[in-house]
Write a protein that holds these residues in place. Structure first.
Motif, PDB file in Angstrom:
ATOM      1  N   ARG A   1       0.809  -1.451  -0.293  1.00 14.53           N
ATOM      2  CA  ARG A   1      -0.038   0.105  -0.140  1.00 14.53           C
ATOM      3  C   ARG A   1       1.099   1.597   0.248  1.00 14.53           C
ATOM      4  O   ARG A   1       0.631   2.166  -0.537  1.00 14.53           O
ATOM      5  CB  ARG A   1      -1.101   0.180   1.301  1.00 14.53           C
ATOM      6  CG  ARG A   1      -2.085  -1.257   0.859  1.00 14.53           C
ATOM      7  CD  ARG A   1      -3.270  -0.794   1.716  1.00 14.53           C
ATOM      8  NE  ARG A   1      -4.762  -0.694   1.764  1.00 14.53           N
ATOM      9  CZ  ARG A   1      -4.540  -2.166   1.017  1.00 14.53           C
ATOM     10  NH1 ARG A   1      -4.364  -3.169   1.687  1.00 14.53           N
ATOM     11  NH2 ARG A   1      -5.869  -2.968   0.961  1.00 14.53           N
ATOM     12  N   GLU A   2       2.101   1.070   0.678  1.00 14.89           N
ATOM     13  CA  GLU A   2       2.984   2.364   0.281  1.00 14.89           C
ATOM     14  C   GLU A   2       4.193   2.680  -0.455  1.00 14.89           C
ATOM     15  O   GLU A   2       4.351   3.642  -1.337  1.00 14.89           O
ATOM     16  CB  GLU A   2       3.561   2.451   1.644  1.00 14.89           C
ATOM     17  CG  GLU A   2       2.756   2.244   3.309  1.00 14.89           C
ATOM     18  CD  GLU A   2       4.455   1.240   4.425  1.00 14.89           C
ATOM     19  OE1 GLU A   2       5.264   1.285   4.226  1.00 14.89           O
ATOM     20  OE2 GLU A   2       3.305   1.980   5.080  1.00 14.89           O
ATOM     21  N   LYS A   3       4.854   1.152  -1.463  1.00 13.91           N
ATOM     22  CA  LYS A   3       4.861   1.313  -3.136  1.00 13.91           C
ATOM     23  C   LYS A   3       4.040   1.272  -3.974  1.00 13.91           C
ATOM     24  O   LYS A   3       5.050   1.710  -5.397  1.00 13.91           O
ATOM     25  CB  LYS A   3       5.873   0.753  -2.819  1.00 13.91           C
ATOM     26  CG  LYS A   3       7.153   0.525  -1.260  1.00 13.91           C
ATOM     27  CD  LYS A   3       8.363  -0.443  -1.574  1.00 13.91           C
ATOM     28  CE  LYS A   3       8.886  -0.397  -3.229  1.00 13.91           C
ATOM     29  NZ  LYS A   3      10.441   0.353  -2.477  1.00 13.91           N
ATOM     30  N   LEU A   4       2.510   0.463  -3.519  1.00 14.26           N
ATOM     31  CA  LEU A   4       2.250   0.206  -5.128  1.00 14.26           C
ATOM     32  C   LEU A   4       1.483   1.095  -4.979  1.00 14.26           C
ATOM     33  O   LEU A   4       0.092   1.544  -3.963  1.00 14.26           O
ATOM     34  CB  LEU A   4       2.280  -1.364  -5.134  1.00 14.26           C
ATOM     35  CG  LEU A   4       1.499  -1.591  -6.203  1.00 14.26           C
ATOM     36  CD1 LEU A   4       2.328  -2.133  -7.266  1.00 14.26           C
ATOM     37  CD2 LEU A   4       0.909  -3.366  -5.870  1.00 14.26           C
ATOM     38  N   GLU A   5       1.236   1.631  -6.463  1.00 10.61           N
ATOM     39  CA  GLU A   5      -0.428   2.101  -7.263  1.00 10.61           C
ATOM     40  C   GLU A   5      -0.478   1.834  -7.817  1.00 10.61           C
ATOM     41  O   GLU A   5       0.319   1.481  -8.983  1.00 10.61           O
ATOM     42  CB  GLU A   5      -0.120   3.981  -7.019  1.00 10.61           C
ATOM     43  CG  GLU A   5      -1.351   4.754  -7.503  1.00 10.61           C
ATOM     44  CD  GLU A   5      -1.219   6.289  -7.401  1.00 10.61           C
ATOM     45  OE1 GLU A   5      -2.072   6.547  -8.089  1.00 10.61           O
ATOM     46  OE2 GLU A   5       0.496   6.525  -6.843  1.00 10.61           O
ATOM     47  N   VAL A   6      -1.784   0.875  -8.104  1.00 13.33           N
ATOM     48  CA  VAL A   6      -2.472   0.559  -9.740  1.00 13.33           C
ATOM     49  C   VAL A   6      -3.420   1.814 -10.045  1.00 13.33           C
ATOM     50  O   VAL A   6      -4.331   2.319  -9.272  1.00 13.33           O
ATOM     51  CB  VAL A   6      -3.229  -0.545  -8.927  1.00 13.33           C
ATOM     52  CG1 VAL A   6      -1.850  -1.841  -9.390  1.00 13.33           C
ATOM     53  CG2 VAL A   6      -4.135  -0.611  -8.483  1.00 13.33           C
ATOM     54  N   LYS A   7      -3.320   2.147 -11.694  1.00  7.13           N
ATOM     55  CA  LYS A   7      -3.965   3.078 -11.722  1.00  7.13           C
ATOM     56  C   LYS A   7      -5.373   2.172 -12.710  1.00  7.13           C
ATOM     57  O   LYS A   7      -4.849   1.844 -14.187  1.00  7.13           O
ATOM     58  CB  LYS A   7      -3.204   4.107 -12.632  1.00  7.13           C
ATOM     59  CG  LYS A   7      -2.939   5.903 -11.736  1.00  7.13           C
ATOM     60  CD  LYS A   7      -1.786   6.305 -12.647  1.00  7.13           C
ATOM     61  CE  LYS A   7      -2.358   7.349 -11.944  1.00  7.13           C
ATOM     62  NZ  LYS A   7      -1.857   8.572 -12.313  1.00  7.13           N
TER      63      LYS A   7
END
Lengths: 314, 112
Positions: free
Chosen positions: B80-86
């Protein structure tokens, strides 16, 4: 020299409508291949052809030819409209028989000729889409839903369908991991049907094989219960969403196969081993067959208007 | 702070499919191992852009994102801190985080 054997193709080439006749016809092909006997498919009596009958037959023909053990050819049907359908479905080119009818520019039904592969290839959905809709814009979300279902069925074929040695009578490299896809747009019924099949060991036998090797005693007891029919195992796999491996993150694929009709409407039908299952509007119904299906056949029929805007598909 | 953006459609394939590399060239295993894990290792944040492909199947998504916990040792919190899914598809976004959370739970409970 051994004379070729003639196999009469049933009047209704549809694995659900005329299950016993179609399955018996399909079963004869590998049996003859195993004794190196060439085959003539007699289409004389055929009056009705659906994608869910055409695809398993196309698969059996390609498997027989791929074995390198025999020739397979065929006759023209007496019914001209059936000849046109067989031509559009690609049977004559598959059988090396010349096509006598030119393709129609605009037809009530548009066939998607069978496509085949032996790896997880998502490109097949684009080919399927292009064959049917050309450059027309399809509904993006609908194609994504179809993509998820079709590719999961293909993945199941590649990953699970051929796990047992000798799963198909023609044990050639050509067949192993192989899947087939075809389809039909029916503009009069405003429906889009697409089918995936393989010649593997079938879902019920896969479930049994996996459970026996999983070490989970309660599942081994369940699947080995002699009163447990193939239809119970097929329904279990489809309703619960997977093949029940011992791994908790596995087994989501069949749920996506089902979700195509949850999202787009229509009907899903699966035939595998001695079982058939139909799913629509959240309800399942099962069928027990007395003649088994080799491998698995998955058919989706969805409303055409859910896939392509009405003005495009006219 | 280093940020890396991976566009699946252009950097990997428009046809992602399947779990293991053994069954196909554009599998979740290959995307995770060759694209996502190296990016997470060498950047503070990784953005994965999901749109532009023909579709996804659950095998690919679970192996890619659930596999980060199973094979690369991340926790859901770390991701949750390192990964962003768009994506414009909310259901896809939810599905990915569901796989991550399920695998996190499975790993913590020793069920794997």
């Amino acid at each position: 020299m051994v004379h070729p054997a003639v196999i009469s193709v049933p009047r209704n080439l549809d694995i659900f409508m005329s299950h016993e006749e179609v399955s018996r016809c399909l079963f004869q092909i590998p049996a003859l291949v195993n004794v190196n006997t060439s085959i003539i498919l007699d289409f004389e009596k055929v009056r009705f052809v659906s994608p869910v009958g055409a695809l398993p037959l196309a698969a059996a023909i390609q498997a027989a030819r791929g074995s390198g053990k025999c020739e397979v050819t065929g006759t023209y049907p007496s019914d001209r409209s059936v000849e046109r359908i067989l031509s559009e479905a690609g049977f004559f080119s598959l059988l090396g028989v010349s096509e006598r009818m030119p393709p129609r520019k605009r037809a009530v039904g548009s066939w998607i000729r069978h496509l085949t592969g032996d790896t997880a290839q998502g490109e097949v959905v684009e080919l399927l889409k292009d064959q049917v809709f050309g450059d027309s814009q399809t509904e993006g979300d609908a194609i994504s839903d179809i993509y998820a279902g079709v590719t999961e069925a293909i993945n199941n074929a590649v990953e699970h369908a051929y796990i047992e040695k000798g799963g198909y009578a023609i044990s050639s490299d050509f067949v192993r991991s192989r899947w087939w896809v075809n389809g039909l747009i029916d503009r009069s019924r405003r429906s889009f049907t697409f089918v995936v099949c393989d010649l593997g060991i079938g879902i019920p036998r896969t479930v049994r094989a996996k459970m026996e090797s999983s070490g989970l005693s309660h599942w081994a007891t369940y699947v080995n219960d002699p009163s447990r029919k193939d239809s119970d195992l097929l329904l279990e796999a489809l309703a619960m969403g997977g093949s029940r491996t011992e791994l908790p993150w596995r087994g989501k694929g069949l749920r996506q196969v089902r979700e195509v009709v949850d999202k787009l409407g229509g009907r899903l039908r699966i035939a595998s081993n001695f079982a058939g299952c139909s799913y629509s509007r959240g309800s399942f119904s099962v069928q027990d067959f007395s003649t088994p299906v080799t491998g698995t056949v998955v058919e989706w029929t969805v409303p055409l208007d859910a896939v392509v805007p009405r003005q495009v598909s006219k | 702070m280093t940020i890396k953006t991976i566009k699946i459609a252009s950097d990997f394939s428009r046809f992602p499919s399947g779990r293991s590399e053994a069954i196909g060239p554009f599998s979740g295993e290959r995307f995770r191992r060759d694209f996502l894990e190296p990016a997470l290792k060498s950047n503070d944040k990784v953005i994965v852009e999901l749109d532009g492909v023909l579709g996804y199947n659950s095998s690919f998504l679970e192996e890619t994102f659930g596999g980060l916990i199973r094979h690369a040792g991340y926790s859901a919190q770390q991701l949750r801190e390192k990964l962003e899914v768009k994506t414009i598809h909310l259901s896809l976004y939810s599905e990915i985080w569901k796989y991550i959370d399920e695998m996190d739970y499975t790993a913590r409970e020793g069920l794997s």
